[in-house]
Design an enzyme around this catalytic site. Structure first.
Site, PDB file in Angstrom:
ATOM      1  N   GLY A 165      43.432  42.117  43.479  1.00 43.04           N
ATOM      2  CA  GLY A 165      42.593  41.511  42.463  1.00 43.04           C
ATOM      3  C   GLY A 165      41.352  42.337  42.227  1.00 43.04           C
ATOM      4  O   GLY A 165      41.423  43.552  42.261  1.00 43.04           O
ATOM      5  N   SER A 166      40.224  41.690  41.972  1.00 36.29           N
ATOM      6  CA  SER A 166      38.919  42.347  41.922  1.00 36.29           C
ATOM      7  C   SER A 166      38.015  41.739  40.869  1.00 36.29           C
ATOM      8  O   SER A 166      38.459  41.141  39.886  1.00 36.29           O
ATOM      9  CB  SER A 166      39.016  43.855  41.651  1.00 36.29           C
ATOM     10  OG  SER A 166      39.833  44.480  42.599  1.00 36.29           O
ATOM     11  N   ASN A 167      36.716  41.934  41.078  1.00 39.46           N
ATOM     12  CA  ASN A 167      35.686  41.719  40.069  1.00 39.46           C
ATOM     13  C   ASN A 167      34.941  43.033  39.884  1.00 39.46           C
ATOM     14  O   ASN A 167      34.784  43.807  40.836  1.00 39.46           O
ATOM     15  CB  ASN A 167      34.639  40.685  40.507  1.00 39.46           C
ATOM     16  CG  ASN A 167      35.230  39.374  40.949  1.00 39.46           C
ATOM     17  OD1 ASN A 167      35.929  38.718  40.196  1.00 39.46           O
ATOM     18  ND2 ASN A 167      34.939  38.973  42.185  1.00 39.46           N
TER      19      ASN A 167
END
Length: 808
Positions: free
Chosen positions: A243-245
């Protein structure tokens, strides 16, 4: 650990001690001259200068030597994990670990060693990687990247030859062996195809044509289940392991007019997809800091004196399916425009521990491998009349490293875009970047099959007419030549989209992504007009995206931002879902008759104590939060019991996508049951309903508990953590994935970026290393590492250690 020769190490330390007391310009000149002299001896060599938390600053005279120093330093920290990955890409897991043992899923989706080996041995047998390496740049890797890979292999091998392995995971193991450039390149290849072939390994290696008797009995066979296929693709897209932001702020929103970047990738905490921190320097040529995926000689996510970037896993579907119309007399022959084409038979043998080699056959077509399974990653049948082939354009992509190297040399976001346009090598990620001139950037520039909406409309099978709009997966009619992908004029590789088609947002006040599509990279400047294969437009966003947009939009409006604001955002640990549901849940809890609810097992549970706990909860996942654990367990049970369509009273609206849906539907039958189950679960485990989160969400390293802040995907927490529930051991006792290499980067007008970093799981997987859990303790305390990028900062490190490494 032995290095050659020790007197050079002593001399280097003495030199650094001397230069530390000089004015900066004189110190830098003297140090630069000394480095040149140290690195000018014959053979590959590098200076590895360690600062706090075991972060190496690697200096070399050229790319091959830089790769050498990187390979050496990675082996020193992660030899067992690296060696395990090299066993994987060589197709030798069954030989050393047995065919039926489970993989760690780091480099493919294979569930057993045997299927992993059958796939990767097939890649070796067909010389797939060698052919890609032989392609001229930019279609193939540049000379600089080839030198980095060769040097990395040499550095890794030198460390093995001269060092003693202390990590119990592979100490004395026969499978820890020297590697080649091909092994390093094969690891790049495995990463590139993770979203396509690598995500369907069991289906590729298990696909077999129907027998004559089965074909006669089944006729055309069962139709594929569109719903099951849509769910499978959505599950792959929503894979909690990846995932990630990331957010980039434009100079108009910052205190000094320069850009800011906060990168928060969510990756596995264990195994071969871990990050590893380093700085790489070739004087006068390259100076970059950040994190590499293990086994990579380039920086994957990082920053330099001018620009910083991070990646988030995108919503683009990086493969397509082609329905094959089979010759009724032979299920291994398919028809294209009426002509017969025989599938290519790939027979692969795998050595097996304690047994005879296992030989299996794979079937390949002009589109790619045939995939077939009733319960695998892609539930598709192979019948007497129909089969399906997987088309993965990243199977021809050996350009990831050059794209990253281009970022490392960039002087601004324009150069980041230029590297993407020249190399077109990112397989399954978005890029978010900011620079010292104040520019911000979001772009979904990735390798995708060139499936336009028009092509899907004209060439989709009945199955594809369901899967393409619902999940972005094209299922095209493989019997028609006019259903081929075609080519964009600016595309480096046939059958992929060119740079002009990529959703891109330049110089918005903020550019943010949390693994939803490009649509709301900035809620005030939505991106539209891209093909469905890239992602959706006008659809419901995840809780994490909604919470992130609320946070970063408010930051941009407030303005005057600094790196300190990025640090605070990373550890707000706000629970967006709580803002939508906690008050309603508390009110409904208090209204339950007699303060009781019936659990899933039919037992009546006294839940009255839960109501004030939920009311008093601070709506965060800080380690000191009371009530966080109760809400977490309740919310997981609620979402499992109550369908999304019934969960909220106010439905999603594309005109207000950040704030809808909202208002928890506490009248849903599963609400009270979920609350009862959560309360009963905690009580049966002897866990107080108002326990501090850190008492029950922790990891154990070398016998000591380390509290872990953050929360799960389903609650929308920016600081994402996916923990493992083990009530018998006290709660959440391990983390599988989540925040990994975090970086908060800005600039202040000097040559030195203002950077704070944090590697949540620490630099080494070796429990005997001093850097096994040191940064994990920082993460627990929500503290940061102040990066040392410029020479004077490196030389000023109180723990500075210089190691000179050489082939000789």
């Amino acid at each position: 650990m032995r290095t050659r020769p020790r007197r050079l190490v002593v001399a280097a330390v003495a030199l650094l001690a001397t230069t530390a007391g000089l004015p900066a310009t004189a110190a830098e000149r003297q140090d630069s001259q000394a480095r040149h002299e140290q690195l000018s001896h014959g053979g590959l060599s590098a200076a590895v200068r360690y600062t706090e938390y075991g972060i190496p600053h690697i200096v070399a005279r050229d790319y091959k030597s830089l790769g050498f120093g990187t390979g050496w330093a990675q082996a020193a920290d992660q030899v067992c994990t690296l060696a395990d990955g090299f066993v994987t890409v060589r197709g030798e897991r069954s030989r050393f670990f047995g065919p039926d043992a489970a993989t760690d899923f780091s480099l493919s989706s294979a569930t057993r060693n045997l299927s992993s080996d059958l796939y990767f041995r097939g890649v070796r047998q067909t010389r797939t990687v060698e052919k890609l390496l032989a392609e001229p740049a930019p279609r193939g890797p540049s000379r600089q990247v080839r030198d980095l890979m060769r040097g990395f292999a040499a550095g890794y091998n030198t460390w093995l030859k001269r060092s003693r392995i202390t990590d119990p995971a592979c100490k004395g193991a026969a499978w820890v062996r020297p590697v080649t450039e091909l092994d390093v390149a094969a690891r790049f290849y495995a990463i590139a195809v993770l979203g396509g072939q690598g995500g369907a390994v069991d289906d590729i290696t298990g696909a077999q044509p129907p027998t004559a008797s089965a074909a006669h009995a089944e006729g055309s066979g069962p139709a594929p289940d569109a719903g099951a296929l849509i769910r499978a693709v959505r599950e792959r897209t929503a894979d909690a392991d990846m995932g990630s932001n990331a957010v980039a702020f434009h100079g108009d929103t910052t205190a000094d007019g320069r850009g800011l970047l906060l990168g928060n990738p969510h990756y596995p905490w264990h195994g071969g997809r871990r990050f590893w921190q380093a700085q790489q320097t070739i004087p006068g040529e390259l100076n970059i800091a950040g994190a590499s995926l293990l086994g990579s000689p380039t920086i994957s996510i990082g920053y330099n004196a001018h620009v910083a970037w991070s990646h988030t896993v995108s919503t683009g579907v990086p493969f397509s399916l082609h329905r094959l119309t089979l010759d009724p007399t032979d299920p291994t022959v398919y028809l294209v425009d009426g002509g017969r084409e025989r599938m290519k038979k790939r027979t692969v043998s795998v050595a097996v521990k304690g047994g005879a080699p296992v030989t299996r056959t794979q079937w390949w077509t002009r589109y790619g491998p045939v995939v077939a399974s009733t319960d695998g990653e892609l539930p598709l049948p192979w019948t007497a009349t129909t089969a399906y082939a997987l088309n993965d354009p990243n199977a021809a992509n050996m350009r990831f490293a050059d794209t990253s190297l281009g970022f490392s040399k960039a002087r601004g976001t324009a150069d980041v875009l230029a590297s993407l346009a020249r190399h077109q090598g990112l397989p399954w990620v978005n890029t978010i970047a900011a620079d010292s001139s104040g520019h911000s950037l979001y772009t979904q520039s990735q390798v995708l099959p060139r499936v336009t909406d028009d092509l899907a409309a004209h060439c989709s099978t009945d199955l594809g007419k369901a899967t393409y709009p619902a999940a972005g997966l094209a299922v095209l009619d493989g019997s028609r030549g006019d259903c081929a992908f075609g080519r964009d004029a600016d595309a480096l590789q046939p059958g992929i989209f060119g740079p002009a088609r990529m959703p891109t947002l330049k110089d918005a006040p903020y550019a943010e992504n949390s693994n939803d599509s490009a649509w709301l990279a900035n809620a005030d400047r939505p991106l539209t007009g891209y093909e469905r294969v890239f992602g959706t437009i006008g659809t419901q966003r995840s809780p994490r995206t909604r919470g992130a947009i609320e946070d970063v939009a408010a930051m941009a409006r407030r303005g005057g931002l600094t790196v300190r604001d990025l640090e605070r955002q990373q550890f707000t640990n706000r629970v967006p879902v709580a803002g939508l549901a906690a008050a309603d849940a508390t009110k409904a809890c208090a209204a339950l008759p007699d303060g009781t609810a019936t659990g899933s097992d039919g037992r009546v549970v006294d839940v009255a104590e839960a109501c004030p706990v939920l009311a008093a909860w601070d709506r965060t996942m800080d380690t000191g939060s009371r009530g966080a654990l109760l809400f977490d367990r309740f919310w997981r049970k609620l979402t499992a019991k109550v369908p999304a369509a019934q969960r909220w009273k106010v439905p999603f609206s594309a005109t207000d996508p950040v704030h809808t849906p909202n208002t928890l539907n506490t009248d849903a039958p599963g609400f009270a049951t979920a609350l009862a189950d959560a309360v009963a679960e905690l009580r049966s485990a002897g866990i107080a309903l108002d326990s501090r989160l850190g008492e029950r969400q922790f990891i154990v390293r070398n016998g000591q508990r380390i509290p872990v802040p953050g929360g799960t995907e389903g609650m929308g927490v920016w600081n994402k953590i996916e923990p493992v529930w083990n009530a018998a051991q006290g709660g959440y006792t391990e983390v599988t994935t989540g925040s990994s290499h975090i970086q908060a980067v800005g600039w202040d007008g000097s040559r030195c970026p203002v950077a704070r970093t944090l590697l949540t799981y620490s630099q080494s997987a070796n429990p005997n290393s001093p850097h096994f859990s040191d940064q994990t303790r920082l993460f627990s305390g929500e503290k940061w590492v102040t990066a040392r990028f410029c020479e004077q900062d490196i030389l000023a490190s109180p723990v500075l250690k210089v190691v000179r490494v050489s082939e000789r």
